[in-house]
Every structure is written in C-alpha cells, then in structure tokens.
Design a protein around this motif. Structure first.
Motif, PDB file in Angstrom:
ATOM      1  N   SER A   1     103.979   3.398-115.482  1.00 10.50           N
ATOM      2  CA  SER A   1     103.343   2.277-114.673  1.00 10.50           C
ATOM      3  C   SER A   1     102.998   2.439-113.424  1.00 10.50           C
ATOM      4  O   SER A   1     101.627   1.959-113.772  1.00 10.50           O
ATOM      5  CB  SER A   1     104.752   0.728-115.039  1.00 10.50           C
ATOM      6  N   LYS A   2     104.044   3.147-112.863  1.00 10.08           N
ATOM      7  CA  LYS A   2     102.751   3.615-111.483  1.00 10.08           C
ATOM      8  C   LYS A   2     101.917   4.925-111.340  1.00 10.08           C
ATOM      9  O   LYS A   2     101.032   4.751-111.608  1.00 10.08           O
ATOM     10  CB  LYS A   2     104.473   4.778-110.794  1.00 10.08           C
ATOM     11  N   PHE A   3     102.056   5.996-113.007  1.00 11.21           N
ATOM     12  CA  PHE A   3     100.873   6.643-113.236  1.00 11.21           C
ATOM     13  C   PHE A   3      99.375   5.926-113.676  1.00 11.21           C
ATOM     14  O   PHE A   3      98.698   6.627-113.259  1.00 11.21           O
ATOM     15  CB  PHE A   3     101.483   7.264-114.166  1.00 11.21           C
TER      16      PHE A   3
ATOM     17  N   ALA B   1     123.973   2.497-122.572  1.00 10.55           N
ATOM     18  CA  ALA B   1     123.709   1.597-121.116  1.00 10.55           C
ATOM     19  C   ALA B   1     123.085   3.015-120.694  1.00 10.55           C
ATOM     20  O   ALA B   1     121.830   2.826-119.672  1.00 10.55           O
ATOM     21  CB  ALA B   1     125.491   1.126-120.536  1.00 10.55           C
ATOM     22  N   ALA B   2     123.171   4.187-120.740  1.00  6.13           N
ATOM     23  CA  ALA B   2     122.456   5.359-120.029  1.00  6.13           C
ATOM     24  C   ALA B   2     121.429   5.022-120.798  1.00  6.13           C
ATOM     25  O   ALA B   2     119.856   5.582-120.081  1.00  6.13           O
ATOM     26  CB  ALA B   2     123.481   6.376-120.125  1.00  6.13           C
TER      27      ALA B   2
ATOM     28  N   VAL C   1     114.245   2.664-118.455  1.00  5.02           N
ATOM     29  CA  VAL C   1     113.452   1.554-117.436  1.00  5.02           C
ATOM     30  C   VAL C   1     112.442   2.759-115.900  1.00  5.02           C
ATOM     31  O   VAL C   1     111.774   2.154-115.648  1.00  5.02           O
ATOM     32  CB  VAL C   1     114.755   0.635-116.738  1.00  5.02           C
ATOM     33  N   CYS C   2     113.887   3.940-116.139  1.00  3.04           N
ATOM     34  CA  CYS C   2     112.804   4.745-115.675  1.00  3.04           C
ATOM     35  C   CYS C   2     111.323   5.758-115.796  1.00  3.04           C
ATOM     36  O   CYS C   2     110.637   5.251-115.045  1.00  3.04           O
ATOM     37  CB  CYS C   2     113.852   5.948-115.185  1.00  3.04           C
ATOM     38  N   MET C   3     111.823   5.392-117.221  1.00  4.45           N
ATOM     39  CA  MET C   3     110.824   6.106-117.776  1.00  4.45           C
ATOM     40  C   MET C   3     109.073   4.503-117.838  1.00  4.45           C
ATOM     41  O   MET C   3     108.611   5.020-117.646  1.00  4.45           O
ATOM     42  CB  MET C   3     110.628   5.912-119.213  1.00  4.45           C
ATOM     43  N   LEU C   4     109.935   3.801-118.413  1.00  6.65           N
ATOM     44  CA  LEU C   4     108.755   2.441-117.469  1.00  6.65           C
ATOM     45  C   LEU C   4     108.305   2.294-116.265  1.00  6.65           C
ATOM     46  O   LEU C   4     106.503   2.189-116.178  1.00  6.65           O
ATOM     47  CB  LEU C   4     109.310   0.252-118.144  1.00  6.65           C
ATOM     48  N   ASN C   5     109.017   2.567-115.495  1.00  9.16           N
ATOM     49  CA  ASN C   5     108.767   2.605-114.236  1.00  9.16           C
ATOM     50  C   ASN C   5     107.641   3.855-113.446  1.00  9.16           C
ATOM     51  O   ASN C   5     106.544   3.626-113.097  1.00  9.16           O
ATOM     52  CB  ASN C   5     109.649   2.617-112.813  1.00  9.16           C
ATOM     53  N   LEU C   6     107.378   5.008-114.221  1.00  8.30           N
ATOM     54  CA  LEU C   6     106.707   6.215-113.397  1.00  8.30           C
ATOM     55  C   LEU C   6     105.902   5.974-114.441  1.00  8.30           C
ATOM     56  O   LEU C   6     104.874   6.193-114.302  1.00  8.30           O
ATOM     57  CB  LEU C   6     107.652   7.000-114.737  1.00  8.30           C
TER      58      LEU C   6
ATOM     59  N   VAL D   1     119.484   2.918-122.296  1.00  6.23           N
ATOM     60  CA  VAL D   1     118.751   1.839-120.905  1.00  6.23           C
ATOM     61  C   VAL D   1     117.817   2.431-119.765  1.00  6.23           C
ATOM     62  O   VAL D   1     116.747   2.200-119.396  1.00  6.23           O
ATOM     63  CB  VAL D   1     119.692   0.468-121.317  1.00  6.23           C
ATOM     64  N   LEU D   2     118.549   2.787-119.238  1.00  5.87           N
ATOM     65  CA  LEU D   2     118.419   2.719-117.803  1.00  5.87           C
ATOM     66  C   LEU D   2     117.735   3.773-117.562  1.00  5.87           C
ATOM     67  O   LEU D   2     116.654   3.905-117.161  1.00  5.87           O
ATOM     68  CB  LEU D   2     119.870   3.211-116.739  1.00  5.87           C
ATOM     69  N   ALA D   3     117.682   4.819-118.534  1.00  2.00           N
ATOM     70  CA  ALA D   3     116.016   6.006-118.170  1.00  2.00           C
ATOM     71  C   ALA D   3     115.516   5.370-119.405  1.00  2.00           C
ATOM     72  O   ALA D   3     114.070   5.694-118.792  1.00  2.00           O
ATOM     73  CB  ALA D   3     117.306   7.061-119.888  1.00  2.00           C
TER      74      ALA D   3
END
Lengths: 482, 139
Positions: free
Chosen positions: B28-30, B14-15, B21-26, B17-19
């Motif tokens: 994507s923003k980059f 679970a941790a 998701v965060c990497m994907l968001n970052l 997967v959370l990490a």
C-alpha cells in the motif's frame, strides 16, 4: 572526480573505524559477528566521524579537510591495535547454528519484500529532495550554515535569530563533511544519509534478531519494520528520528552481545556506552535514552550481582566519554539553553505536574498514537492487534537464555515511554500550545522506540516454527559444535 | 492431532497473518509512493532565494536583510512561518529579520497572508517571479 574518490575514502574510513571497534571487541570475546558486525560498524563509524569532525571544526575551522586525516589516523591506530592484540585472529566461538529449514521458500519472499521496500524508500526520498520541515528548518539549515559560513561559523550558526540551535550536530556535521569533500552543496548528501540509516536500521534489526532469536522471527521483525509507512517517510524527510532509532537499537544490541558472551569481559558494554553517547550527539532524546539504559541495568542488576553492576556502569560511562564530552563542550561553549526547558521555572515545573487537564491531554495523545486509526506508524492496517494475537497464540519463552538482555530492553522501553510522558508534562510549553506539540512530535517519538520494541517483542515470544525453539533454548554457547 | 499439534498450527497461522498484514502495508505504501509529488516548491523557491543571495554583495550581506511581515516570527501563522523559514534556508548564511523595519534590503513574499504593506522608503524593485521580490531602500 578526485573529490568523489576523496569522499569514498572518507566513507570507507568512517565505516572502517566502526567495524574495527566492533572487531576489537569481538576478537576480545572470541566471537564472529559477520553481518551484525557490519550493521553495527556502519553507525558507530558515522558517529565517530561526526565527533571527529566537531573536534576538527574547533581546531581547524569549517573549510579544513583535516577531519579526513583524523579519520584515517584513527583507523590506522585501530588496525594496528587489532593486529598487535590479536595476531592469531583469536580463537573464535562459532556462530550459533541456524536451523533455518524453510530457506528455499522464505528467501525469495524476503528478497521480493526487500526490493519493494528499497524501491519505496527511493521513490519517497526522490520526492522529498530537500527533506521534510524539520530537515530544512533545522538539520540541513544548520549544515548549510556551517558550510557557507567558513571561519565565522560559531558566530552565525548559534545566532538567536535561528531556531533550535541547541540541537546536537551528528546529522549536520555528517552532511558538511561530505559537502566539504565534494566541494559542492548537493542535496543528494542528506538524501543518502537518510536512506543509509533506513537500510542500516533494517539490516541491524534483521542481524540482531537472527543472532538472539531465530531466522523466522528475524524475518518477521524485519517485515514489521519495513512495512511501517512512517519509517519510510521519516527517512525520506531526512529527520533525526531514524538515526536515533538506529542508535537506540545498536546500544541494546551491544548490551545483548555482552549479556550473551561466554566470557565475563565488559568491552561490549564500553561500546554500548559509546553508542548511547552517539544517541546524545544525534538528538536530545538520546540523553533520556542513555539514562534509561543505565537505570535498566541497575533495575536488572540482581540477575548478575551488585559488584558486577558497578563494573558494568564504569565501562558504559567510560565508553560514552568521547561523544558525551563533545556534547558537553558543544552545550557549554555554543548552544543556547534548551528550547523546551530553558524558559521553565521551578514553580512552573511543579505546578504542571499537578495539572489534571495536561495529564488528560497527554494520555489521550499517547492512547491515540498507539491504538488510534493507523497508529503512530501511519499503517493502513495496524499490525499491533495481530502482534497481540500472535503473542497470545504462541506464548512467551519461559526458558530465556538472554533473560537479562530481555529485561534490559523491556525496562529501557518502559522508562523511555515514562520519560517522554514526563517531558511533555513538565516542558516549558503552555497548555494552549501543548496539543500542537503533541500532534507534531509524539508519533515520531513512538517510532523511535519501534525497532527496539520489535526486538523486545521477538525476544520474548516463542517461535512460529517449533523446530527453531529447540535451538533457541539451547543452554549455552559452549555446547555448540565446533 | 493433539493439543500440541493444534497450538503449533495456530502459531504458524498467526505468524502468517502477521506477515500478510505487513506485506499489505508495504505494498500500500509502495502504491501511494509512485507518482506522488513531494513539496517541489521548496526546491523551486530555494532557487529563487539563491538568486537573491547572488544579488547581495559580500558587503551588502552584513547589512540588515528583512522579510516583510507585519509581526515578529512568534506571532506568524504556521504557514507564514514556513515561508519565512524557506527564505532563511535559501539565504543562509545571511540572517533574515522578520520585520518591516529592516533598513537595507527587504524580501517581499506574495505568499504571505495577509499581504504586507510595502513601506514608502522601499523604492527599487527586483522581481524574481512567482511572488518573490527584492526591495531596496531608496537612496
């Protein structure tokens, strides 16, 4: 060249003041803070300097560089105090051990992520060199006005022809200080302030979670914050929301340092009060936060006793004294009535409380902001469901070492949410314009609470790595090996 | 593997997967931050308004400087309010009056819609380009 050196001296003196304030408290409660001290010292220093600048502005006028000498004088006094009071450096409690077993694997990932984040922040900031709408209509406009008006600043800066002149001056005055020293009005100053507060917030969250939870949770927490697109945007827009989120977090961190200290000394609370006062000097939401923190301490007082509570509140109020006095004078002598409540009447206030459509509109906006597409953070994939899954799988820490700290964070957070709701409900903005106000402000308000939510969440949930839970549930700092 | 072992693996997954998701968001923003232009027009028009500021002498700046619109600030559309505020940002510390009745200097911003009518008493023009004009009252 000389002006750049003067500017660097001012930056060093400002941050030095913040670090000295933290160091004085740390030495008094015999603790070593390391990176956490620096992350706290940065903001407290910037805030102290902004308060000093306002005082200098009142006494010496806009163009004077007296604020530099005032900063240097305060730094000298604090350094002398430090030497006189704790000549032997104090007997320091060693930092809690960090059983970080996956250092080799995680540090490179963390480093790469940090590099991507910093690159994104710089890229974004370079495309918004004048900042976003609020920056050039309020914050930077005010800075320009003070800088360009010279001695006439009080007459022109608060003219009714300008918008939102009741907003506090921490950000504009920090910008003007640098412009005065550089002798030129460069847009790179507000850009740098925006970036510095973004990096400061990330560093503070990492350091506070590292201290109060575990390395793994601190890395996850930092990732969550860095991967929030709205966070990157707000920093680039040079809005006040990132600095105020930083000051919210630093207030709670200082309360945590008090609650976790082995001794019963209250100096950390005075510093927490000072940070809460700086919240008020940053944005109007800061006053709501200061009230929420005081209420949270009262609600959680049964965990420490009422007599102790009275002492705690006294320290918080004394600590908040300087920035609140500065704010009070600013409001009393210069600022016009609040844009949101200045035109509100008692009858309007009461009738709005019972307006069902107004409640429905605000509730809809809150729900959409939290669980709507992208959420308030403008995420591609919202991490909130994954945080819920993690909490369900990992469970919550039942043996909380810092239960009052956690309760304070949780209650402050809930009171802030309730406070934001109440402000939308009762502000002097007609229902026809309320939707526009919600659309342009609610996500930013939710973001302000995001770093403190991440802190609260990771204090509450159990660790991803079971080995780290052993350290997390150790009974007391006294039992740590020297 | 016991229940405790399964729970530990679940927690770790679970941790992770959370990490992720965060990497994907970052990331994507980059990706969306590279090559994306910001509102460069603010800097562009800021320079135009700085030119106007340099046109006005110290004595002039005490006189009324108007921004040619048909209505008061409150009744302007959000877009037009933005144009007015850009002018105010550029001209600080000279106050700008959102009206047609300014008696000394008036700024005509061609971006304002509907286009304002220039009163006949304003004769002299200084064309700053890209839709910005400084009008002076006829002597």
């Amino acid at each position: 060249m000389i002006s750049i050196i003067e500017c660097l001296i001012w930056i060093a003196a400002s941050i030095g003041i913040g670090c000295c304030l933290v160091e004085l408290c740390a030495a008094r409660s015999c603790e070593r803070l390391g990176a956490l001290g620096l992350a706290l010292g940065f903001g407290l220093g910037v805030g102290s300097s902004a308060c000093l600048y306002f005082i200098s502005l009142l006494i010496f006028g806009g163009a004077s560089l007296a604020f530099v000498w005032m900063n240097l004088a305060l730094l000298t006094v604090l350094l002398i105090l430090r030497v006189l009071l704790y000549r032997n450096g104090g007997v320091r409690t060693p930092s809690p051990p960090s059983p970080f077993q996956y250092r080799d694997a995680l540090i490179p990932i963390l480093a790469i992520t940090a590099v991507v984040f910093i690159l994104t922040v710089f890229l974004r900031s370079s495309t918004f060199i004048h900042g976003g709408w609020d920056a050039w209509t309020f914050w930077n406009l005010r800075a320009r006005w003070i800088f360009r008006s010279g001695a006439d600043w009080p007459a022109s800066v608060f003219s009714p022809l300008l918008a939102n002149t009741d907003y506090p001056l921490l950000l504009p005055s920090t910008t003007v200080q640098a412009w005065n020293l550089l002798g030129t009005e460069t847009v790179y100053v507000p850009v740098s302030i925006g970036i510095a507060f973004e990096l400061g917030t990330v560093a503070l969250l990492l350091a506070v979670l590292w201290r109060f939870s575990s390395p793994m949770k601190s890395i996850l927490g930092m990732l969550l914050l860095m991967a929030t697109p709205l966070f990157i945007d707000l920093g680039a827009y040079q809005y006040g929301d990132v600095p105020i989120a930083y000051f919210f977090l630093s207030t709670l961190t200082l309360i945590g340092l008090h609650d976790s200290a082995a001794s019963d000394r209250k100096e950390w609370l005075a510093l927490a009060g000072f940070a809460a006062g700086l919240c008020c000097w940053t944005k109007n939401e800061g006053m709501l936060f200061a009230g929420s923190v005081i209420m949270a301490r009262i609600f959680t007082a049964r965990l420490s006793g009422w007599r102790n509570l009275a002492k705690e509140l006294l320290y918080i109020v004394v600590g908040a004294g300087v920035p609140v006095a500065v704010l009070f004078y600013f409001r009393h002598a210069y600022a016009p009535p609040s844009v949101m409540f200045g035109s509100q009447t008692v009858r309007g206030f009461i009738s709005q409380i019972f307006e069902a459509p107004r409640h429905a509109m605000i509730l809809r906006a809150f729900i959409r902001s939290v669980i709507g597409f992208g959420g308030f953070g403008n995420w591609k994939i919202s991490p909130l469901p994954f945080m819920a899954i993690y909490a369900a799988v990992a469970g919550f820490n039942k043996n909380q070492r810092y239960s009052r700290f956690l309760s304070t964070c949780l209650v402050s957070l809930l009171l802030m949410l309730a406070g934001y709701y109440a402000v939308y409900l009762t502000e002097g903005i007609p229902a026809a314009k309320l939707q526009q106000h919600l659309d342009t402000s609610l996500d930013r308000l939710m973001f302000q609470l995001w770093p403190m939510f991440i802190l609260t969440y990771f204090l509450a949930v159990r660790n991803p790595l079971p080995q780290e839970n052993v350290a997390h549930s150790q009974p007391s700092p006294e039992s740590w090996p020297a | 593997m016991g229940m405790k072992g399964k729970s530990e693996i679940g927690r770790f997954i679970a941790a992770s997967v959370l990490a992720v998701v965060c990497m994907l968001n970052l990331v994507s923003k980059f990706m969306t931050s590279t090559g994306q232009g910001g509102p460069s027009y603010i800097g562009f028009y800021d320079a135009k308004f700085a030119e106007i500021r340099s046109e006005l002498t110290r004595a002039d700046s005490a006189k009324t400087v108007g921004y040619l619109v048909e209505t008061g600030f409150e009744n302007l559309s959000i877009e037009n309010q933005g144009y007015f505020l850009q002018a105010q940002y550029g001209l600080a510390p000279i106050f700008l009056h959102p009206a047609t009745d300014a008696d000394k200097f008036v700024i005509l911003d061609a971006r304002i819609q509907p286009a304002p009518i220039v009163p006949s008493r304003f004769k002299a023009f200084k064309i700053l380009g890209d839709g910005i004009f400084l009008l002076k009252a006829a002597q």
